[in-house]
Design a protein around this motif. Structure first.
Motif, PDB file in Angstrom:
ATOM      1  N   ARG A 111      41.745  61.138  44.940  1.00 28.58           N
ATOM      2  CA  ARG A 111      42.092  61.647  43.620  1.00 28.58           C
ATOM      3  C   ARG A 111      42.435  63.139  43.684  1.00 28.58           C
ATOM      4  O   ARG A 111      43.432  63.587  43.124  1.00 28.58           O
ATOM      5  N   ASP A 112      41.610  63.897  44.399  1.00 28.88           N
ATOM      6  CA  ASP A 112      41.856  65.335  44.521  1.00 28.88           C
ATOM      7  C   ASP A 112      43.183  65.608  45.222  1.00 28.88           C
ATOM      8  O   ASP A 112      43.933  66.500  44.829  1.00 28.88           O
ATOM      9  N   ARG A 113      43.460  64.821  46.267  1.00 32.73           N
ATOM     10  CA  ARG A 113      44.727  64.976  46.986  1.00 32.73           C
ATOM     11  C   ARG A 113      45.907  64.665  46.069  1.00 32.73           C
ATOM     12  O   ARG A 113      46.898  65.411  46.040  1.00 32.73           O
ATOM     13  N   LEU A 114      45.790  63.601  45.280  1.00 29.42           N
ATOM     14  CA  LEU A 114      46.874  63.237  44.367  1.00 29.42           C
ATOM     15  C   LEU A 114      47.037  64.270  43.249  1.00 29.42           C
ATOM     16  O   LEU A 114      48.167  64.592  42.858  1.00 29.42           O
ATOM     17  N   GLN A 115      45.924  64.796  42.747  1.00 25.15           N
ATOM     18  CA  GLN A 115      46.012  65.833  41.717  1.00 25.15           C
ATOM     19  C   GLN A 115      46.680  67.090  42.270  1.00 25.15           C
ATOM     20  O   GLN A 115      47.508  67.708  41.598  1.00 25.15           O
ATOM     21  N   ALA A 116      46.331  67.461  43.496  1.00 20.43           N
ATOM     22  CA  ALA A 116      46.950  68.633  44.121  1.00 20.43           C
ATOM     23  C   ALA A 116      48.445  68.395  44.319  1.00 20.43           C
ATOM     24  O   ALA A 116      49.268  69.278  44.079  1.00 20.43           O
ATOM     25  N   SER A 117      48.795  67.186  44.743  1.00 16.47           N
ATOM     26  CA  SER A 117      50.205  66.842  44.932  1.00 16.47           C
ATOM     27  C   SER A 117      50.950  66.904  43.601  1.00 16.47           C
ATOM     28  O   SER A 117      52.062  67.430  43.527  1.00 16.47           O
ATOM     29  N   LEU A 118      50.332  66.379  42.554  1.00 10.95           N
ATOM     30  CA  LEU A 118      50.952  66.419  41.231  1.00 10.95           C
ATOM     31  C   LEU A 118      51.136  67.861  40.764  1.00 10.95           C
ATOM     32  O   LEU A 118      52.190  68.218  40.233  1.00 10.95           O
ATOM     33  N   ARG A 119      50.122  68.707  40.987  1.00 14.01           N
ATOM     34  CA  ARG A 119      50.244  70.120  40.595  1.00 14.01           C
ATOM     35  C   ARG A 119      51.385  70.797  41.363  1.00 14.01           C
ATOM     36  O   ARG A 119      52.129  71.592  40.794  1.00 14.01           O
ATOM     37  N   ARG A 120      51.514  70.483  42.645  1.00 14.45           N
ATOM     38  CA  ARG A 120      52.614  71.057  43.432  1.00 14.45           C
ATOM     39  C   ARG A 120      53.965  70.586  42.901  1.00 14.45           C
ATOM     40  O   ARG A 120      54.892  71.365  42.766  1.00 14.45           O
ATOM     41  N   GLN A 121      54.061  69.291  42.597  1.00 20.02           N
ATOM     42  CA  GLN A 121      55.337  68.736  42.157  1.00 20.02           C
ATOM     43  C   GLN A 121      55.727  69.202  40.765  1.00 20.02           C
ATOM     44  O   GLN A 121      56.907  69.248  40.439  1.00 20.02           O
ATOM     45  N   THR A 122      54.760  69.520  39.940  1.00 17.14           N
ATOM     46  CA  THR A 122      55.082  70.012  38.601  1.00 17.14           C
ATOM     47  C   THR A 122      55.209  71.529  38.571  1.00 17.14           C
ATOM     48  O   THR A 122      55.506  72.101  37.529  1.00 17.14           O
ATOM     49  N   GLY A 123      54.957  72.173  39.696  1.00 14.70           N
ATOM     50  CA  GLY A 123      55.123  73.610  39.781  1.00 14.70           C
ATOM     51  C   GLY A 123      53.911  74.400  39.325  1.00 14.70           C
ATOM     52  O   GLY A 123      53.939  75.625  39.305  1.00 14.70           O
ATOM     53  N   GLU A 124      52.815  73.723  38.967  1.00 15.94           N
ATOM     54  CA  GLU A 124      51.618  74.422  38.500  1.00 15.94           C
ATOM     55  C   GLU A 124      50.906  75.159  39.629  1.00 15.94           C
ATOM     56  O   GLU A 124      50.229  76.142  39.387  1.00 15.94           O
ATOM     57  N   ASP A 125      51.050  74.658  40.833  1.00 15.62           N
ATOM     58  CA  ASP A 125      50.295  75.199  41.967  1.00 15.62           C
ATOM     59  C   ASP A 125      51.160  76.105  42.846  1.00 15.62           C
ATOM     60  O   ASP A 125      50.815  76.357  43.999  1.00 15.62           O
ATOM     61  N   LEU A 126      52.275  76.565  42.296  1.00  9.95           N
ATOM     62  CA  LEU A 126      53.164  77.411  43.086  1.00  9.95           C
ATOM     63  C   LEU A 126      52.588  78.812  43.238  1.00  9.95           C
ATOM     64  O   LEU A 126      52.171  79.419  42.251  1.00  9.95           O
ATOM     65  N   LEU A 135      61.040  76.450  46.903  1.00 10.09           N
ATOM     66  CA  LEU A 135      61.547  76.099  45.583  1.00 10.09           C
ATOM     67  C   LEU A 135      62.692  75.096  45.677  1.00 10.09           C
ATOM     68  O   LEU A 135      62.798  74.187  44.842  1.00 10.09           O
ATOM     69  N   ASP A 136      63.545  75.218  46.694  1.00  9.85           N
ATOM     70  CA  ASP A 136      64.621  74.249  46.892  1.00  9.85           C
ATOM     71  C   ASP A 136      64.058  72.868  47.203  1.00  9.85           C
ATOM     72  O   ASP A 136      64.547  71.850  46.693  1.00  9.85           O
ATOM     73  N   THR A 137      63.023  72.825  48.035  1.00 10.34           N
ATOM     74  CA  THR A 137      62.393  71.548  48.369  1.00 10.34           C
ATOM     75  C   THR A 137      61.797  70.908  47.125  1.00 10.34           C
ATOM     76  O   THR A 137      61.972  69.707  46.884  1.00 10.34           O
ATOM     77  N   LEU A 138      61.120  71.704  46.317  1.00  6.01           N
ATOM     78  CA  LEU A 138      60.543  71.203  45.074  1.00  6.01           C
ATOM     79  C   LEU A 138      61.642  70.710  44.139  1.00  6.01           C
ATOM     80  O   LEU A 138      61.521  69.649  43.518  1.00  6.01           O
ATOM     81  N   ASP A 139      62.734  71.441  44.059  1.00  5.05           N
ATOM     82  CA  ASP A 139      63.870  71.055  43.228  1.00  5.05           C
ATOM     83  C   ASP A 139      64.432  69.711  43.689  1.00  5.05           C
ATOM     84  O   ASP A 139      64.715  68.830  42.868  1.00  5.05           O
ATOM     85  N   GLN A 140      64.572  69.524  44.993  1.00 10.32           N
ATOM     86  CA  GLN A 140      65.083  68.254  45.525  1.00 10.32           C
ATOM     87  C   GLN A 140      64.131  67.101  45.209  1.00 10.32           C
ATOM     88  O   GLN A 140      64.573  66.006  44.838  1.00 10.32           O
ATOM     89  N   LEU A 142      62.061  66.902  42.711  1.00 14.14           N
ATOM     90  CA  LEU A 142      62.170  66.625  41.281  1.00 14.14           C
ATOM     91  C   LEU A 142      63.447  65.859  40.958  1.00 14.14           C
ATOM     92  O   LEU A 142      63.443  64.944  40.122  1.00 14.14           O
ATOM     93  N   GLU A 143      64.546  66.227  41.607  1.00 10.93           N
ATOM     94  CA  GLU A 143      65.814  65.514  41.395  1.00 10.93           C
ATOM     95  C   GLU A 143      65.701  64.054  41.822  1.00 10.93           C
ATOM     96  O   GLU A 143      66.184  63.150  41.130  1.00 10.93           O
ATOM     97  N   LEU A 144      65.038  63.802  42.966  1.00 13.46           N
ATOM     98  CA  LEU A 144      64.851  62.423  43.427  1.00 13.46           C
ATOM     99  C   LEU A 144      63.984  61.637  42.448  1.00 13.46           C
ATOM    100  O   LEU A 144      64.288  60.484  42.125  1.00 13.46           O
ATOM    101  N   ALA A 145      62.916  62.251  41.979  1.00 16.31           N
ATOM    102  CA  ALA A 145      62.038  61.582  41.022  1.00 16.31           C
ATOM    103  C   ALA A 145      62.782  61.291  39.723  1.00 16.31           C
ATOM    104  O   ALA A 145      62.663  60.191  39.159  1.00 16.31           O
ATOM    105  N   LEU A 146      63.561  62.243  39.265  1.00 14.88           N
ATOM    106  CA  LEU A 146      64.339  62.056  38.043  1.00 14.88           C
ATOM    107  C   LEU A 146      65.369  60.942  38.220  1.00 14.88           C
ATOM    108  O   LEU A 146      65.571  60.117  37.315  1.00 14.88           O
ATOM    109  N   ALA A 147      66.003  60.874  39.372  1.00  6.81           N
ATOM    110  CA  ALA A 147      66.978  59.812  39.636  1.00  6.81           C
ATOM    111  C   ALA A 147      66.303  58.440  39.609  1.00  6.81           C
ATOM    112  O   ALA A 147      66.857  57.474  39.060  1.00  6.81           O
ATOM    113  N   LYS A 148      65.086  58.342  40.159  1.00  9.38           N
ATOM    114  CA  LYS A 148      64.363  57.066  40.142  1.00  9.38           C
ATOM    115  C   LYS A 148      64.008  56.668  38.713  1.00  9.38           C
ATOM    116  O   LYS A 148      64.113  55.499  38.344  1.00  9.38           O
ATOM    117  N   VAL A 149      63.584  57.634  37.917  1.00 11.17           N
ATOM    118  CA  VAL A 149      63.231  57.347  36.518  1.00 11.17           C
ATOM    119  C   VAL A 149      64.471  56.891  35.764  1.00 11.17           C
ATOM    120  O   VAL A 149      64.426  55.912  35.006  1.00 11.17           O
TER     121      VAL A 149
END
Length: 172
Positions: A111-126, A135-140, A142-149
């Motif tokens: 759970r802690d690992r997933l929460q940390a991953s979520l914080r990184r992906q949402t930019g909270e833990d930057l 930032l480019d990696t995070l942007d990519q 996010l773009e992949l996640a958005l494309a899947k959604v």
């Protein structure tokens, strides 16, 4: 408005004592989290209540990047005091409890690992000094996640459109 100094003694009124416990427990766990995050320390807080709806149930906090078993092992190593495995190996209940404890520790770590991953992906833990590459990696990502959604949304809309079309043709 100045508060008076509170005398530290047991609260006699049972309802007031329970309410004070609930409020102070929340504050204690919040302070533990703040200490772990701000000072980058590993800590664990474990509190048991003897009264109320959750009597006997622990309230606990463990640092995000560690686990209870790691904390206990470190404590045992440093102090030469053994906290784990103090039960008879023949006792099945103790074995079941240890298995459940290990499962809980593993699930909390996940759970802690997933929460940390979520914080990184949402930019909270930057970190404030994040590089352009990070930032480019995070942007990519996010773009992949958005494309899947969007793909999933389009698929669901197509299914609903097909169902609606089928219902209309059946009625006519």
């Amino acid at each position: 408005m100045v508060r008076g100094k509170t005398e530290i003694k047991r609260i006699d009124n049972d309802v007031s004592r329970r309410m004070s416990f609930v409020k102070r427990r929340a504050g204690l766990l919040k302070k533990a989290n703040e200490l772990a995050v701000l000072c980058d320390v590993d800590l664990g807080v474990l509190v048991f209540s003897d009264h109320g709806a959750g009597a006997g149930q622990p309230s606990d906090y463990c640092s995000p990047h560690t686990s209870w078993s790691e904390l206990i092992q470190r404590y045992e190593t440093i102090t030469n005091v053994q906290l784990q495995d103090t039960y008879d190996d023949e006792d099945e209940d103790a074995d079941d409890q240890m298995f459940m404890f290990k499962e809980i520790v593993g699930l909390r770590r996940e759970r802690d690992r997933l929460q940390a991953s979520l914080r990184r992906q949402t930019g909270e833990d930057l970190p404030s000094g994040a590089t352009k590459e990070e930032l480019d990696t995070l942007d990519q990502q996010l773009e992949l996640a958005l494309a899947k959604v969007r793909e999933r949304k389009d698929k669901l809309m197509d299914q609903q459109l097909d169902e609606s079309y089928h219902k209309v043709t059946v009625i006519l």
